[in-house]
Scaffold this motif. Structure first.
Motif, PDB file in Angstrom:
ATOM      1  N   UNK A 180      -4.306  13.258   2.202  1.00 30.31           N
ATOM      2  CA  UNK A 180      -4.813  14.174   3.218  1.00 30.31           C
ATOM      3  C   UNK A 180      -3.703  14.985   3.859  1.00 30.31           C
ATOM      4  N   UNK A 181      -4.072  16.211   4.241  1.00 28.52           N
ATOM      5  CA  UNK A 181      -3.237  16.997   5.139  1.00 28.52           C
ATOM      6  C   UNK A 181      -3.635  16.628   6.562  1.00 28.52           C
ATOM      7  N   UNK A 182      -3.391  17.515   7.490  1.00 31.60           N
ATOM      8  CA  UNK A 182      -3.722  17.224   8.890  1.00 31.60           C
ATOM      9  C   UNK A 182      -5.224  17.238   9.173  1.00 31.60           C
ATOM     10  N   UNK A 183      -6.008  17.951   8.354  1.00 25.76           N
ATOM     11  CA  UNK A 183      -7.424  18.108   8.683  1.00 25.76           C
ATOM     12  C   UNK A 183      -8.411  17.715   7.599  1.00 25.76           C
ATOM     13  N   UNK A 184      -7.983  17.687   6.325  1.00 28.18           N
ATOM     14  CA  UNK A 184      -8.958  17.401   5.270  1.00 28.18           C
ATOM     15  C   UNK A 184      -8.298  16.754   4.057  1.00 28.18           C
ATOM     16  N   UNK A 185      -9.158  16.258   3.166  1.00 27.68           N
ATOM     17  CA  UNK A 185      -8.677  15.641   1.929  1.00 27.68           C
ATOM     18  C   UNK A 185      -8.141  16.720   1.006  1.00 27.68           C
ATOM     19  N   UNK A 186      -6.995  16.418   0.397  1.00 29.59           N
ATOM     20  CA  UNK A 186      -6.345  17.366  -0.500  1.00 29.59           C
ATOM     21  C   UNK A 186      -6.382  16.915  -1.949  1.00 29.59           C
ATOM     22  N   UNK A 187      -6.493  15.595  -2.174  1.00 30.01           N
ATOM     23  CA  UNK A 187      -6.398  15.075  -3.535  1.00 30.01           C
ATOM     24  C   UNK A 187      -7.056  13.707  -3.586  1.00 30.01           C
ATOM     25  N   UNK A 188      -7.659  13.403  -4.729  1.00 28.47           N
ATOM     26  CA  UNK A 188      -8.253  12.086  -4.934  1.00 28.47           C
ATOM     27  C   UNK A 188      -8.157  11.728  -6.405  1.00 28.47           C
ATOM     28  N   UNK A 189      -7.911  10.462  -6.678  1.00 32.44           N
ATOM     29  CA  UNK A 189      -7.933   9.968  -8.052  1.00 32.44           C
ATOM     30  C   UNK A 189      -8.498   8.552  -8.026  1.00 32.44           C
ATOM     31  N   UNK A 190      -8.949   8.085  -9.192  1.00 34.52           N
ATOM     32  CA  UNK A 190      -9.587   6.770  -9.238  1.00 34.52           C
ATOM     33  C   UNK A 190      -8.947   5.874 -10.295  1.00 34.52           C
ATOM     34  N   UNK A 191      -9.114   4.589 -10.064  1.00 30.31           N
ATOM     35  CA  UNK A 191      -8.727   3.550 -11.005  1.00 30.31           C
ATOM     36  C   UNK A 191      -9.858   2.529 -11.034  1.00 30.31           C
ATOM     37  N   UNK A 192      -9.859   1.691 -12.056  1.00 29.20           N
ATOM     38  CA  UNK A 192     -10.847   0.625 -12.173  1.00 29.20           C
ATOM     39  C   UNK A 192     -10.147  -0.719 -12.191  1.00 29.20           C
ATOM     40  N   UNK A 193     -10.801  -1.712 -11.629  1.00 33.12           N
ATOM     41  CA  UNK A 193     -10.268  -3.065 -11.572  1.00 33.12           C
ATOM     42  C   UNK A 193     -11.433  -4.033 -11.713  1.00 33.12           C
ATOM     43  N   UNK A 194     -11.219  -5.112 -12.454  1.00 31.88           N
ATOM     44  CA  UNK A 194     -12.216  -6.181 -12.530  1.00 31.88           C
ATOM     45  C   UNK A 194     -11.694  -7.378 -11.764  1.00 31.88           C
ATOM     46  N   UNK A 195     -12.452  -7.790 -10.770  1.00 28.60           N
ATOM     47  CA  UNK A 195     -12.122  -9.010 -10.027  1.00 28.60           C
ATOM     48  C   UNK A 195     -12.713 -10.182 -10.778  1.00 28.60           C
ATOM     49  N   UNK A 196     -11.895 -11.184 -10.999  1.00 30.04           N
ATOM     50  CA  UNK A 196     -12.366 -12.406 -11.642  1.00 30.04           C
ATOM     51  C   UNK A 196     -11.478 -13.527 -11.118  1.00 30.04           C
ATOM     52  N   UNK A 197     -11.846 -14.085  -9.988  1.00 32.99           N
ATOM     53  CA  UNK A 197     -10.983 -15.051  -9.321  1.00 32.99           C
ATOM     54  C   UNK A 197      -9.908 -14.315  -8.538  1.00 32.99           C
ATOM     55  N   UNK A 198      -8.790 -14.985  -8.228  1.00 30.05           N
ATOM     56  CA  UNK A 198      -7.708 -14.316  -7.497  1.00 30.05           C
ATOM     57  C   UNK A 198      -7.107 -13.194  -8.341  1.00 30.05           C
ATOM     58  N   UNK A 199      -6.982 -12.002  -7.748  1.00 28.51           N
ATOM     59  CA  UNK A 199      -6.519 -10.827  -8.471  1.00 28.51           C
ATOM     60  C   UNK A 199      -5.534 -10.051  -7.613  1.00 28.51           C
ATOM     61  N   UNK A 200      -4.396  -9.698  -8.204  1.00 21.18           N
ATOM     62  CA  UNK A 200      -3.433  -8.839  -7.526  1.00 21.18           C
ATOM     63  C   UNK A 200      -3.709  -7.402  -7.941  1.00 21.18           C
ATOM     64  N   UNK A 201      -3.802  -6.544  -6.968  1.00 18.49           N
ATOM     65  CA  UNK A 201      -4.073  -5.123  -7.201  1.00 18.49           C
ATOM     66  C   UNK A 201      -2.852  -4.339  -6.724  1.00 18.49           C
TER      67      UNK A 201
END
Length: 164
Positions: free
Chosen positions: A94-115
């Motif tokens: 974000x800048x001072x007033x709005x979102x400037x960039x977004x990206x995504x990732x995927x993760x599968x939780x299966x018990x204890x998981x470090x992200x």
């Protein structure tokens, strides 16, 4: 590089989407997210810091959410679920007033998981947020036990010169 653990506290996390199906609880073991009667069409988001996805964090969270002098931010968290679950992770800048960039990732939780998530600062970005979208059915409990933010600050190159 500067490293800082964010205090694990439920006030830093905000349910978005179908909020009535998400309960937050904090105890000595971490922050618990309880999802209730979820179905695949639900939008079950937990966001670090406040405000809607289009806006930067409020002034209350800006010190924790600021890039400061960093070019790269690494967020590491420990999640644990009582059953397997897929999560879509949104990394937003974000800048001072709005979102400037977004990206995504995927993760599968299966018990204890470090992200471990890395955000490379785009030009003009001042703040960051992350959001987890949980894709699940029925009831589920997820625990967050650690959250760390590392800011990688570049070393300034000094000009070299010769004395004659």
């Amino acid at each position: 590089m500067t490293a800082r653990s964010l205090e694990l506290a439920s006030y830093q996390f905000f349910p978005q989407g179908n909020r009535e199906k998400i309960l937050l609880e904090e105890n000595a073991e971490g922050v618990w997210f309880d999802f209730q009667q979820a179905d695949p069409t639900d939008k079950l988001y937990i966001q670090l810091f406040d405000q809607g996805f289009q806006y930067p964090p409020s002034k209350l969270y800006r010190a924790d959410a600021a890039f400061e002098q960093a070019d790269v931010i690494t967020i590491t968290c420990e999640l644990e679920a009582n059953q397997s679950c897929d999560i879509q992770i949104f990394k937003m800048q974000y800048g001072q007033k709005k979102r400037m960039h977004s990206e995504t990732e995927w993760l599968t939780l299966d018990g204890p998981t470090t992200c471990s998530l890395q955000l490379k600062r785009i030009k003009g970005a001042d703040y960051f947020k992350i959001a987890f979208k949980f894709l699940l059915e029925g009831d589920m409990r997820v625990r967050l036990t650690a959250l760390h933010v590392n800011r990688l600050v570049p070393i300034k190159q000094e000009e070299s010169y010769h004395v004659i």
